[in-house]
Write a protein that holds these residues in place. Structure first.
Motif, PDB file in Angstrom:
ATOM      1  N   THR A 148     -30.045 -13.579  -3.003  1.00 21.28           N
ATOM      2  CA  THR A 148     -29.395 -12.829  -2.194  1.00 21.28           C
ATOM      3  C   THR A 148     -29.537 -11.542  -2.368  1.00 21.28           C
ATOM      4  OG1 THR A 148     -27.925 -14.958  -1.667  1.00 21.28           O
ATOM      5  CG2 THR A 148     -27.342 -12.989  -0.822  1.00 21.28           C
ATOM      6  N   GLU A 149     -29.760 -10.710  -1.013  1.00 17.81           N
ATOM      7  CA  GLU A 149     -29.904  -9.472  -1.104  1.00 17.81           C
ATOM      8  C   GLU A 149     -28.683  -8.746   0.063  1.00 17.81           C
ATOM      9  OE1 GLU A 149     -33.863  -8.049  -0.172  1.00 17.81           O
ATOM     10  OE2 GLU A 149     -34.575  -9.034  -2.099  1.00 17.81           O
ATOM     11  N   PRO A 150     -28.409  -7.543  -0.171  1.00 15.40           N
ATOM     12  CA  PRO A 150     -27.425  -6.749   0.581  1.00 15.40           C
ATOM     13  C   PRO A 150     -27.421  -7.051   2.126  1.00 15.40           C
ATOM     14  CG  PRO A 150     -27.723  -5.403  -1.209  1.00 15.40           C
ATOM     15  CD  PRO A 150     -28.911  -6.544  -1.495  1.00 15.40           C
ATOM     16  N   ASP A 151     -28.653  -7.090   2.438  1.00 10.79           N
ATOM     17  CA  ASP A 151     -28.976  -7.191   3.967  1.00 10.79           C
ATOM     18  C   ASP A 151     -29.426  -8.408   4.404  1.00 10.79           C
ATOM     19  OD1 ASP A 151     -28.047  -4.634   4.359  1.00 10.79           O
ATOM     20  OD2 ASP A 151     -30.061  -3.714   3.844  1.00 10.79           O
ATOM     21  N   HIS A 152     -29.653  -9.382   3.469  1.00  7.77           N
ATOM     22  CA  HIS A 152     -30.377 -10.715   3.881  1.00  7.77           C
ATOM     23  C   HIS A 152     -29.726 -11.977   3.006  1.00  7.77           C
ATOM     24  CE1 HIS A 152     -33.567  -9.157   6.133  1.00  7.77           C
ATOM     25  NE2 HIS A 152     -33.682  -8.228   5.073  1.00  7.77           N
ATOM     26  N   TRP A 179     -24.155 -10.603  -4.829  1.00  2.41           N
ATOM     27  CA  TRP A 179     -23.354 -11.826  -4.830  1.00  2.41           C
ATOM     28  C   TRP A 179     -23.806 -12.630  -6.030  1.00  2.41           C
ATOM     29  CZ3 TRP A 179     -18.842 -11.583  -2.907  1.00  2.41           C
ATOM     30  CH2 TRP A 179     -18.458 -11.110  -1.667  1.00  2.41           C
ATOM     31  N   ILE A 180     -24.256 -11.881  -7.164  1.00  2.00           N
ATOM     32  CA  ILE A 180     -24.906 -12.863  -8.122  1.00  2.00           C
ATOM     33  C   ILE A 180     -23.918 -13.047  -9.151  1.00  2.00           C
ATOM     34  CG2 ILE A 180     -26.771 -12.902  -9.866  1.00  2.00           C
ATOM     35  CD1 ILE A 180     -27.771 -12.435  -6.707  1.00  2.00           C
ATOM     36  N   GLN A 219     -15.811  -5.997  -6.316  1.00  2.00           N
ATOM     37  CA  GLN A 219     -14.309  -6.129  -6.263  1.00  2.00           C
ATOM     38  C   GLN A 219     -13.598  -6.440  -4.840  1.00  2.00           C
ATOM     39  OE1 GLN A 219     -12.833  -5.259  -9.113  1.00  2.00           O
ATOM     40  NE2 GLN A 219     -14.116  -4.033 -10.251  1.00  2.00           N
ATOM     41  N   GLY A 220     -12.235  -6.950  -5.183  1.00  2.00           N
ATOM     42  CA  GLY A 220     -11.636  -7.303  -3.929  1.00  2.00           C
ATOM     43  C   GLY A 220     -11.786  -8.633  -3.409  1.00  2.00           C
ATOM     44  N   LYS A 221     -12.195  -9.573  -4.280  1.00  2.00           N
ATOM     45  CA  LYS A 221     -12.406 -10.944  -3.722  1.00  2.00           C
ATOM     46  C   LYS A 221     -10.834 -11.712  -3.679  1.00  2.00           C
ATOM     47  CE  LYS A 221     -15.234 -12.588  -6.712  1.00  2.00           C
ATOM     48  NZ  LYS A 221     -15.829 -13.702  -7.136  1.00  2.00           N
ATOM     49  N   THR A 222     -10.906 -12.569  -2.528  1.00  2.00           N
ATOM     50  CA  THR A 222      -9.864 -13.362  -2.605  1.00  2.00           C
ATOM     51  C   THR A 222     -10.073 -14.848  -2.657  1.00  2.00           C
ATOM     52  OG1 THR A 222     -10.158 -13.511   0.023  1.00  2.00           O
ATOM     53  CG2 THR A 222      -8.829 -11.866  -0.389  1.00  2.00           C
ATOM     54  N   SER A 223     -11.461 -14.921  -3.155  1.00  2.00           N
ATOM     55  CA  SER A 223     -11.643 -16.579  -3.397  1.00  2.00           C
ATOM     56  C   SER A 223     -12.581 -16.440  -4.831  1.00  2.00           C
ATOM     57  CB  SER A 223     -12.524 -17.010  -2.241  1.00  2.00           C
ATOM     58  OG  SER A 223     -12.944 -18.473  -2.520  1.00  2.00           O
ATOM     59  N   LEU A 224     -12.677 -17.641  -5.274  1.00  2.00           N
ATOM     60  CA  LEU A 224     -13.385 -17.625  -6.651  1.00  2.00           C
ATOM     61  C   LEU A 224     -13.133 -16.413  -7.526  1.00  2.00           C
ATOM     62  CD1 LEU A 224     -16.664 -19.491  -5.408  1.00  2.00           C
ATOM     63  CD2 LEU A 224     -14.742 -20.404  -6.594  1.00  2.00           C
ATOM     64  N   ALA A 230     -21.738 -10.026  -8.710  1.00  2.00           N
ATOM     65  CA  ALA A 230     -22.368  -8.617  -8.977  1.00  2.00           C
ATOM     66  C   ALA A 230     -23.337  -8.339  -8.128  1.00  2.00           C
ATOM     67  CB  ALA A 230     -22.617  -8.348 -10.412  1.00  2.00           C
ATOM     68  N   ASP A 231     -23.371  -6.914  -7.855  1.00  2.00           N
ATOM     69  CA  ASP A 231     -24.579  -6.160  -6.999  1.00  2.00           C
ATOM     70  C   ASP A 231     -25.505  -5.793  -8.478  1.00  2.00           C
ATOM     71  OD1 ASP A 231     -23.792  -6.017  -4.310  1.00  2.00           O
ATOM     72  OD2 ASP A 231     -22.212  -4.720  -5.002  1.00  2.00           O
ATOM     73  N   ILE A 232     -26.857  -6.095  -8.073  1.00  2.00           N
ATOM     74  CA  ILE A 232     -27.837  -5.754  -9.100  1.00  2.00           C
ATOM     75  C   ILE A 232     -28.746  -4.660  -8.428  1.00  2.00           C
ATOM     76  CG2 ILE A 232     -29.682  -6.420 -10.595  1.00  2.00           C
ATOM     77  CD1 ILE A 232     -28.405  -9.077 -10.727  1.00  2.00           C
ATOM     78  N   ARG A 233     -28.835  -3.638  -8.983  1.00  2.00           N
ATOM     79  CA  ARG A 233     -29.726  -2.655  -8.560  1.00  2.00           C
ATOM     80  C   ARG A 233     -30.905  -2.609  -9.692  1.00  2.00           C
ATOM     81  NH1 ARG A 233     -29.282   0.192  -4.420  1.00  2.00           N
ATOM     82  NH2 ARG A 233     -31.015   1.667  -4.860  1.00  2.00           N
ATOM     83  N   LEU A 234     -32.254  -2.516  -8.931  1.00  2.00           N
ATOM     84  CA  LEU A 234     -33.583  -2.661  -9.638  1.00  2.00           C
ATOM     85  C   LEU A 234     -34.247  -1.311  -9.546  1.00  2.00           C
ATOM     86  CD1 LEU A 234     -34.044  -6.169  -8.770  1.00  2.00           C
ATOM     87  CD2 LEU A 234     -34.016  -5.803 -11.160  1.00  2.00           C
TER      88      LEU A 234
END
Length: 403
Positions: A148-152, A179-180, A219-224, A230-234
């Motif tokens: 999964t990616e930020p925009d897809h 969302w990794i 941060q800031g999740k209300t579930s799981l 995490a976000d991953i930048r490459l």
């Protein structure tokens, strides 16, 4: 929780207790039940006492992963000694056992033993599997899967923007993933990226400590909340050709691996319903109002029966998917319909269960609040309700409603 007494005349006590109203767990072999009993005892003794605390803090009880690795759950010696293979049915009930305790634990274990290992097994060459197979099963080699990616999300099949460029005997990766799960606790990330030369999606095992790879907790999740998404930048991450999964050379190749993964979320959603039902039933038996247990009231029993029916219908679908998988394969449409139906009814049961606890339904000490919140994540991932509905709709009508 102790198993509820079995009411089926003359039958063996179901492995998962009274919630398994039709005895689907009787399909497990003795060796499989021995492994799952070991898991159940560990979760009850080591996980249950700390879950509310870690969930409220939004932290991962990582120490549990080491303990789980020592339980020999991936390729159990119990099954080998009994001359049995690791069946999809066993894997399904293993997922159920995790999810009936907590959905985050299912991802902590399943992200490694299920998703990462499955992608590598499906996409790796014989040489790669010989090198990594045993280490993945024992958790000596840890990993996560990054698609999964930020925009897809739903349109990822057409929208992979992370790019891999061939350079000498390796590849250079640029892009971002979102969302990794388990990324911060993994040695490797299996990165899906588009080959800049042929436009086809390939998968690369990048070390999470490689230069240019940055991991940031969402941060800031209300579930799981115990899952470290995490976000991953490459940014110019170098991966050798030896770490490209050799049998994945298109998104179609990658999608075939999902056919073995999609039933997992059905089992997880079923396990959540069973854990929820057990927690609510226990509460209604001990909670008294108007001088009697609330379990004795008609409207409470109506909700409980609905929850039990939802759980068992879901279990029936989960078992059937695993039987198909063990017999040769599950179609995307079969998995999509099961995911949609089970998660819709899981959501209904989560609402009914929270309602039966009244104000106490929002307190972590009663467990139901976690199930209620975590159901929202299961409802969304591995294909939203709408996307899975359109997959089935296309199959039954012959017309695609996708834009």
């Amino acid at each position: 929780m102790k198993d509820v007494e079995n009411t089926r005349s003359g039958g063996p006590v179901p492995f998962i207790g009274g919630a398994d109203f039709y005895g689907y767990s009787d399909l497990l072999t003795g060796a499989e039940q021995a492994v799952l009993t070991r898991l159940r005892h560990y979760l009850a003794e080591e996980a249950e006492p700390v879950l509310a605390e870690y969930w409220e803090r939004g932290e991962t009880p990582l120490f549990l992963r080491d303990g789980l690795a020592g339980l020999d759950l991936v390729e159990p010696a119990d099954l080998r000694d009994a001359g049995e293979t690791v069946r999809s049915l066993f894997i399904g009930f293993r997922n159920l056992e995790f999810s009936r305790v907590d959905g985050s634990l299912a991802i902590l274990f399943g992200g490694q033993a299920g998703m990462f290992r499955t992608v590598v097994h499906a996409g790796g060459s014989d040489e790669q599997l010989a090198q990594w197979g045993a280490d993945m099963a024992s958790f000596r080699m840890t990993g996560c899967f990054a698609l999964t990616e930020p925009d897809h999300g739903s349109d990822i099949a057409r929208g992979v923007q992370t790019v891999a460029r061939r350079e000498g005997d390796g590849w250079i990766l640029h892009g971002a993933k979102r969302w990794i799960g388990n990324a911060a606790f993994s040695e490797y990330a299996a990165i899906a990226a588009k080959d800049a030369d042929d436009g086809q999606v390939k998968v690369f095992l990048a070390r999470t400590d490689d230069p240019g790879l940055e991991i940031t907790k969402i941060q800031g999740k209300t579930s799981l909340r115990m899952v470290h998404n995490a976000d991953i930048r490459l940014d110019g991450v170098r991966v050798p050709e030896s770490h490209r999964l050799q049998r994945i050379n298109s998104f179609a190749d990658l999608n075939r691996t999902f056919e073995t993964l999609r039933p997992d979320v059905v089992w997880n959603a079923t396990g959540l319903q069973i854990g929820l039902y057990e927690a609510v039933l226990e509460y209604t038996r001990r909670r008294e109002q108007f001088g009697r247990p609330i379990a004795s009231f008609q409207l409470v029993q109506d909700h409980l029966v609905t929850m039990l029916g939802n759980a068992n219908a879901s279990l029936a679908l989960a078992v059937r998917l695993s039987q198909f998988a063990d017999a040769g394969g599950v179609s995307g449409e079969q998995a999509a319909l099961a995911k949609t139906w089970v998660c819709r009814h899981m959501r209904q049961s989560a609402a009914l269960g929270r309602e039966l606890l009244g104000g106490n339904g929002i307190l972590l000490e009663h467990r139901v609040a976690r199930f209620h919140a975590d159901a929202e994540s299961l409802y969304t991932f591995e294909g939203t309700d709408q996307i899975n509905t359109l997959i089935v709709g296309r199959a039954i009508t012959g017309h695609s409603a996708f834009v």
